[in-house]
Design an enzyme around this catalytic site. Sequence first.
Site, short mmCIF file in Angstrom:
data_model
loop_
_atom_site.label_atom_id
_atom_site.label_comp_id
_atom_site.label_asym_id
_atom_site.label_seq_id
_atom_site.Cartn_x
_atom_site.Cartn_y
_atom_site.Cartn_z
N ALA A 14 0.80 -1.22 0.00
CA ALA A 14 0.00 0.00 0.00
C ALA A 14 0.83 1.28 0.00
O ALA A 14 0.75 2.09 -0.93
CB ALA A 14 -0.95 -0.02 1.20
N ARG A 25 3.29 10.19 -11.21
CA ARG A 25 2.33 11.10 -11.82
C ARG A 25 2.86 12.52 -11.89
O ARG A 25 2.50 13.29 -12.78
CB ARG A 25 1.00 11.07 -11.04
CG ARG A 25 0.12 9.88 -11.36
CD ARG A 25 -1.26 10.03 -10.74
NE ARG A 25 -1.26 9.78 -9.32
CZ ARG A 25 -1.48 8.59 -8.76
NH1 ARG A 25 -1.71 7.54 -9.54
NH2 ARG A 25 -1.47 8.45 -7.46
N CYS A 48 -6.25 -6.71 4.33
CA CYS A 48 -7.48 -6.75 5.12
C CYS A 48 -8.50 -7.73 4.55
O CYS A 48 -9.40 -8.18 5.26
CB CYS A 48 -8.11 -5.35 5.19
SG CYS A 48 -7.06 -4.10 5.92
N ARG A 75 3.87 1.38 -16.00
CA ARG A 75 3.68 2.79 -15.65
C ARG A 75 5.00 3.47 -15.26
O ARG A 75 5.01 4.53 -14.65
CB ARG A 75 2.66 2.92 -14.52
CG ARG A 75 1.23 2.59 -14.97
CD ARG A 75 0.31 2.42 -13.78
NE ARG A 75 -1.10 2.38 -14.17
CZ ARG A 75 -1.71 1.31 -14.65
NH1 ARG A 75 -1.04 0.18 -14.81
NH2 ARG A 75 -2.99 1.35 -14.98
N ASP A 297 2.27 0.46 8.05
CA ASP A 297 2.27 -0.31 9.30
C ASP A 297 3.59 -0.26 10.05
O ASP A 297 3.69 -0.80 11.16
CB ASP A 297 1.92 -1.77 9.01
CG ASP A 297 0.49 -1.96 8.54
OD1 ASP A 297 -0.23 -0.96 8.46
OD2 ASP A 297 0.11 -3.11 8.24
N ASN A 319 -2.30 3.82 2.63
CA ASN A 319 -2.46 4.41 1.30
C ASN A 319 -2.36 5.94 1.35
O ASN A 319 -1.76 6.56 0.47
CB ASN A 319 -3.80 3.99 0.69
CG ASN A 319 -3.75 2.60 0.08
OD1 ASN A 319 -3.20 2.41 -0.99
ND2 ASN A 319 -4.29 1.62 0.79
N TYR A 440 -32.73 9.99 7.89
CA TYR A 440 -33.69 9.13 8.62
C TYR A 440 -34.75 8.59 7.67
O TYR A 440 -35.31 9.32 6.85
CB TYR A 440 -34.39 9.89 9.74
CG TYR A 440 -35.66 9.19 10.18
CD1 TYR A 440 -35.59 7.96 10.85
CD2 TYR A 440 -36.91 9.71 9.87
CE1 TYR A 440 -36.74 7.29 11.21
CE2 TYR A 440 -38.07 9.05 10.23
CZ TYR A 440 -38.00 7.83 10.90
OH TYR A 440 -39.13 7.15 11.25
N ARG A 456 -26.97 12.45 23.39
CA ARG A 456 -27.89 13.12 24.32
C ARG A 456 -27.61 12.68 25.76
O ARG A 456 -27.57 13.51 26.68
CB ARG A 456 -29.34 12.79 23.96
CG ARG A 456 -29.82 13.45 22.68
CD ARG A 456 -31.26 13.03 22.36
NE ARG A 456 -32.22 13.50 23.37
CZ ARG A 456 -33.49 13.17 23.38
NH1 ARG A 456 -33.98 12.35 22.46
NH2 ARG A 456 -34.30 13.65 24.30
#
Length: 465
Positions: A14, A25, A48, A75, A297, A319, A440, A456
């Site tokens: 990652a 890029r 994951c 690339r 990590d 990432n 809702y 609340r």
Amino acid sequence: MAAAERMVVIGGDATGMSAAAQARRLKEPGELEIVAFERGRFSSYSACGIPYWVSGAVPERDELIARSPEEHRSRGIDLRMRTEAVELDVDGRRVRVREQEGTERWVGYDQLVLATGAVPVRPPLPGIDAEGVYGVQTLDDGQELLDGLEREVEAAGGGSGRRRAVVVGAGYIGVEMAEAFVQRGYEVTVLEKAEQPMSTLDPDMGKLVHEAMCSLGIETVLGAAVTEVLTDQQGRARAVATQDAEYPADVVVLGLGVRPATALAREAGLPLGESGGLLTDLSMRVRGHENIWSGGDCVEVLNLVSGRPQHVPLGTHANKHGQVIGANIGGGYATFPGVVGTAVSKVCDLEIARTGLLEAQATAVGLRFASVVIESTTRAGYYPGTRPIHVKMLAEHRSGRLLGVQIVGRENAGKRVDIAAVALHAGMTVEQMTALDLGYAPPFSPVWDPVLIAARKAAAAVRTH
């Protein structure tokens, strides 16, 4: 024309490949040469997703791979597989790498990205390295586990007889692997040395997880410190022993968490934190080293709620770290401010989520707080399919600042934690949260969403102190 600057990346998942792709890029090959080394067989994959591949929910391994080595090379990234970095010479700006056939050589760099990830915790117990004992951290680990399960079925004659899996550890990896083996039809025992599963929750919420796991048919033994993995005459794991009992096993999976893979950095004298993770600044540059970067990590990051550094091994952060590093090496500017500690998981139909601080963490940093727990439903109570949900919320005394939220519930419970994660990033109080304009309709929520009910109650608790 000036020679191209060389960016060397150690780690092909990652952080490493996100950094490489972002830098590419922003800079052409004539400006920046990018060389990446990955010791495994796979690049840019979702670790994951491994439990869901093991369970069969994801049918094919390659579905977890976002970009193959060939795609990276097309690339303009020179990604070299089965090549391990074995030594780092900081003063000489070079890395010694060992190729698959054993050949070693030095590779110089102008910019270095350490994206070495994490390794599964593997305690030094008798039998821990026996055949049939698996850690699950990389795609190679997952493949090794599935290959081992296939061999075990073949050795048993291919029948559908009773098979038993023992998972050591009841953290995120442990509960996800327990689910994977339930889905595969195994009888599953989870052994956890603590007095609750999911130490990333407070004990009262962990108790709910324990009760649910047992109700799902997963034998979950708490206070069970493993002392040995017992083996048969062929040296294969046959049981896991604690001080009090033995638990038969056809397969043993270690779900004891991970630690930063920073041996290379440690030997090179790079700065490490309490967890063993590399220390970086907000630009993900290793502290004290202008041309060395790190993320994922293998680093510690700032917890925005506690103000303390923390090791948080998650692909989402990894990432983002890579994007930041690549932008900075590519001539731009980016930062990674920190995390609030959001995580979500599930075991069968039980969803488990948390963000912010636990009670013990809030106490450790000197915060005074109120904590409340509410029980509600995931949909309007009268709507078909509504399921129970428990929400725990911590708020700071006097200020009412939200400090943390934990959620344990059934369908549509877990991702509600994102409401709290956004509130934590915004520094909201629980009183302010009660006015949030959330969506809702009866199929999705009660009139008062469970998170707002907790807010609340927390606001009322804070007012009384």
